[in-house]
Design a protein around this motif. Structure first.
Motif, PDB file in Angstrom:
ATOM      1  N   MET A 187       0.835  -1.191   0.000  1.00 37.55           N
ATOM      2  CA  MET A 187       0.000   0.000   0.000  1.00 37.55           C
ATOM      3  C   MET A 187       0.872   1.243   0.000  1.00 37.55           C
ATOM      4  N   ASN A 188       0.456   2.287  -0.674  1.00 41.84           N
ATOM      5  CA  ASN A 188       1.249   3.491  -0.822  1.00 41.84           C
ATOM      6  C   ASN A 188       1.215   4.328   0.454  1.00 41.84           C
ATOM      7  N   TYR A 189       2.383   4.508   1.078  1.00 40.19           N
ATOM      8  CA  TYR A 189       2.498   5.431   2.202  1.00 40.19           C
ATOM      9  C   TYR A 189       2.407   6.858   1.661  1.00 40.19           C
ATOM     10  N   ARG A 190       1.759   7.734   2.435  1.00 45.17           N
ATOM     11  CA  ARG A 190       1.610   9.125   1.991  1.00 45.17           C
ATOM     12  C   ARG A 190       1.749  10.041   3.206  1.00 45.17           C
ATOM     13  N   GLY A 191       2.465  11.160   3.027  1.00 47.39           N
ATOM     14  CA  GLY A 191       2.624  12.138   4.089  1.00 47.39           C
ATOM     15  C   GLY A 191       2.265  13.537   3.615  1.00 47.39           C
ATOM     16  N   PHE A 192       1.806  14.375   4.542  1.00 49.96           N
ATOM     17  CA  PHE A 192       1.415  15.752   4.248  1.00 49.96           C
ATOM     18  C   PHE A 192       1.977  16.688   5.318  1.00 49.96           C
ATOM     19  N   VAL A 193       2.376  17.874   4.894  1.00 48.29           N
ATOM     20  CA  VAL A 193       2.682  18.970   5.809  1.00 48.29           C
ATOM     21  C   VAL A 193       1.844  20.162   5.365  1.00 48.29           C
ATOM     22  N   SER A 210       0.179  15.046   8.524  1.00 50.08           N
ATOM     23  CA  SER A 210      -0.636  13.832   8.476  1.00 50.08           C
ATOM     24  C   SER A 210       0.196  12.721   7.855  1.00 50.08           C
ATOM     25  N   GLN A 211       0.118  11.539   8.448  1.00 54.60           N
ATOM     26  CA  GLN A 211       0.856  10.377   7.959  1.00 54.60           C
ATOM     27  C   GLN A 211      -0.120   9.205   7.843  1.00 54.60           C
ATOM     28  N   GLY A 212      -0.106   8.543   6.683  1.00 55.13           N
ATOM     29  CA  GLY A 212      -1.033   7.429   6.513  1.00 55.13           C
ATOM     30  C   GLY A 212      -0.803   6.694   5.215  1.00 55.13           C
ATOM     31  N   PHE A 213      -1.869   6.095   4.690  1.00 58.14           N
ATOM     32  CA  PHE A 213      -1.785   5.259   3.498  1.00 58.14           C
ATOM     33  C   PHE A 213      -2.804   5.710   2.450  1.00 58.14           C
ATOM     34  N   GLN A 214      -2.412   5.622   1.193  1.00 58.25           N
ATOM     35  CA  GLN A 214      -3.286   5.868   0.057  1.00 58.25           C
ATOM     36  C   GLN A 214      -3.941   4.535  -0.289  1.00 58.25           C
ATOM     37  N   ALA A 221       5.914  14.074 -14.550  1.00 53.35           N
ATOM     38  CA  ALA A 221       6.707  12.875 -14.325  1.00 53.35           C
ATOM     39  C   ALA A 221       6.689  12.428 -12.870  1.00 53.35           C
ATOM     40  N   ASN A 222       6.329  13.332 -11.971  1.00 55.88           N
ATOM     41  CA  ASN A 222       6.315  13.016 -10.539  1.00 55.88           C
ATOM     42  C   ASN A 222       4.995  13.486  -9.941  1.00 55.88           C
ATOM     43  N   SER A 223       3.920  12.770 -10.238  1.00 61.81           N
ATOM     44  CA  SER A 223       2.600  13.165  -9.764  1.00 61.81           C
ATOM     45  C   SER A 223       2.383  12.804  -8.299  1.00 61.81           C
ATOM     46  N   ARG A 224       3.273  12.009  -7.714  1.00 64.46           N
ATOM     47  CA  ARG A 224       3.121  11.632  -6.307  1.00 64.46           C
ATOM     48  C   ARG A 224       3.313  12.835  -5.396  1.00 64.46           C
ATOM     49  N   GLN A 225       4.264  13.698  -5.720  1.00 62.17           N
ATOM     50  CA  GLN A 225       4.508  14.907  -4.946  1.00 62.17           C
ATOM     51  C   GLN A 225       3.672  16.041  -5.526  1.00 62.17           C
ATOM     52  N   ALA A 226       2.987  16.767  -4.641  1.00 58.25           N
ATOM     53  CA  ALA A 226       2.070  17.804  -5.114  1.00 58.25           C
ATOM     54  C   ALA A 226       1.843  18.846  -4.034  1.00 58.25           C
ATOM     55  N   PHE A 227       1.378  20.020  -4.466  1.00 57.25           N
ATOM     56  CA  PHE A 227       0.933  21.069  -3.557  1.00 57.25           C
ATOM     57  C   PHE A 227      -0.593  21.077  -3.540  1.00 57.25           C
ATOM     58  N   ASN A 228      -1.149  21.324  -2.356  1.00 53.13           N
ATOM     59  CA  ASN A 228      -2.592  21.410  -2.188  1.00 53.13           C
ATOM     60  C   ASN A 228      -2.939  22.787  -1.649  1.00 53.13           C
ATOM     61  N   ALA A 261     -13.639  29.526  12.489  1.00 50.91           N
ATOM     62  CA  ALA A 261     -12.632  30.259  11.715  1.00 50.91           C
ATOM     63  C   ALA A 261     -12.640  29.770  10.272  1.00 50.91           C
ATOM     64  N   LEU A 262     -12.309  30.672   9.365  1.00 55.56           N
ATOM     65  CA  LEU A 262     -12.305  30.365   7.934  1.00 55.56           C
ATOM     66  C   LEU A 262     -11.079  31.014   7.310  1.00 55.56           C
ATOM     67  N   GLY A 263     -10.411  30.274   6.410  1.00 54.58           N
ATOM     68  CA  GLY A 263      -9.226  30.829   5.772  1.00 54.58           C
ATOM     69  C   GLY A 263      -8.663  29.926   4.704  1.00 54.58           C
ATOM     70  N   LEU A 264      -7.355  30.020   4.505  1.00 52.91           N
ATOM     71  CA  LEU A 264      -6.671  29.276   3.453  1.00 52.91           C
ATOM     72  C   LEU A 264      -5.639  28.332   4.051  1.00 52.91           C
ATOM     73  N   SER A 265      -5.398  27.238   3.346  1.00 51.58           N
ATOM     74  CA  SER A 265      -4.362  26.288   3.739  1.00 51.58           C
ATOM     75  C   SER A 265      -3.536  25.893   2.512  1.00 51.58           C
ATOM     76  N   VAL A 266      -2.257  25.650   2.751  1.00 45.05           N
ATOM     77  CA  VAL A 266      -1.337  25.187   1.719  1.00 45.05           C
ATOM     78  C   VAL A 266      -0.602  23.981   2.274  1.00 45.05           C
ATOM     79  N   ALA A 267      -0.639  22.883   1.521  1.00 40.37           N
ATOM     80  CA  ALA A 267      -0.005  21.658   1.980  1.00 40.37           C
ATOM     81  C   ALA A 267       0.910  21.093   0.891  1.00 40.37           C
ATOM     82  N   TYR A 268       1.928  20.382   1.364  1.00 43.35           N
ATOM     83  CA  TYR A 268       2.813  19.662   0.454  1.00 43.35           C
ATOM     84  C   TYR A 268       2.689  18.174   0.765  1.00 43.35           C
ATOM     85  N   GLU A 269       2.487  17.358  -0.240  1.00 41.09           N
ATOM     86  CA  GLU A 269       2.351  15.912  -0.042  1.00 41.09           C
ATOM     87  C   GLU A 269       3.447  15.171  -0.803  1.00 41.09           C
ATOM     88  N   TRP A 270       3.808  14.036  -0.228  1.00 46.53           N
ATOM     89  CA  TRP A 270       4.828  13.204  -0.863  1.00 46.53           C
ATOM     90  C   TRP A 270       4.491  11.737  -0.713  1.00 46.53           C
TER      91      TRP A 270
END
Length: 228
Positions: A45-51, A72-76, A186-193, A219-228
């Motif tokens: 299973m694909n491990y996936r992490g987010f900051v 966040s740390q978990g599985f895809q 070429a590297n769709s696994r890493q992305a910005f959200n 509260a309401l606002g914006l978030s930016v995350a990086y996933e790998w």
């Protein structure tokens, strides 16, 4: 006598059908669970992490602004579904000109021998559910839901407009919706959200200005995350 035998035979057949149906249902559930768990145990299973970094503006009767970072740390589990656990640190900030005042124009000194502060750090612990829409090598969308609990750091309470947020356990809810931008084709696994984020912090163990013990922060606002 024949009627009794017929009823006995009919009852036996019905019970057999029910038991067979129940066994089939249990077998199907067990098969699905094993199909979900075995990839995680085998490592396929694909491990996936987010900051994630978020900036949120409070609104409502009691409100505070939040600036925070979490991981966040978990599985895809599939191309469209991620599940994991996470931990964060949020800084809650209440403006000085809108805090609750007593009859002499000063800030209430404390509740139950606790002093108060207009700036407090909070630690949320949560389960993270993420759903990808249009998952592929190009840009797509996502829906994210963080669900858990949050605690204030330190002994002081958070000063609010009409009450205090205590150091007890707070319910924590943080849904987001936004776009997922891969680093490259070429590297769709890493992305910005980049997403629009809402946050709810509440419990019945706080201190309201008047009668009652329920305090809710929206509260309401914006978030930016990086996933790998």
């Amino acid at each position: 006598m024949r009627g009794i035998c017929f009823k006995w035979i009919l009852g036996t057949v019905l019970m057999s059908c029910i038991c067979f149906g129940a066994r089939a249902q249990y077998y199907q559930i067990a098969s699905q669970l094993s199909g979900l768990i075995s990839p995680a145990l085998s490592g396929s299973m694909n491990y996936r992490g987010f900051v994630e970094i978020a900036g949120l503006a409070g609104f409502g009767e009691n409100h505070a602004n939040f600036v925070g970072i979490s991981t966040s740390q978990g599985f895809q589990y599939s191309s469209w579904f991620f599940m994991g656990v996470g931990l964060g640190v949020d800084m809650a900030i209440v403006r000085n000109d809108v805090v609750d005042k007593n009859d002499w124009g000063g800030v209430y000194p404390g509740y139950y021998d606790h002093s108060t502060s207009r700036t407090k750090a909070m630690v949320p612990v949560f389960t993270d559910f993420r759903f990808n829409i249009g998952a592929g090598r190009g840009m797509g969308a996502y829906i994210d839901l963080k669900l858990g609990a949050s605690w204030l750091l330190g002994n002081r309470y958070l000063t609010l407009q009409h009450g205090r947020l205590s150091g007890n356990t707070q319910f924590y809810l943080k849904p987001s919706v936004g776009v997922r931008i891969p680093v490259s084709d070429a590297n769709s696994r890493q992305a910005f959200n980049v997403g629009l984020t809402y946050q709810l912090v509440t419990s019945n163990s706080n201190y309201y200005r008047w009668d009652g013990d329920g305090v809710t922060l929206n509260a309401l606002g914006l978030s930016v995350a990086y996933e790998w």
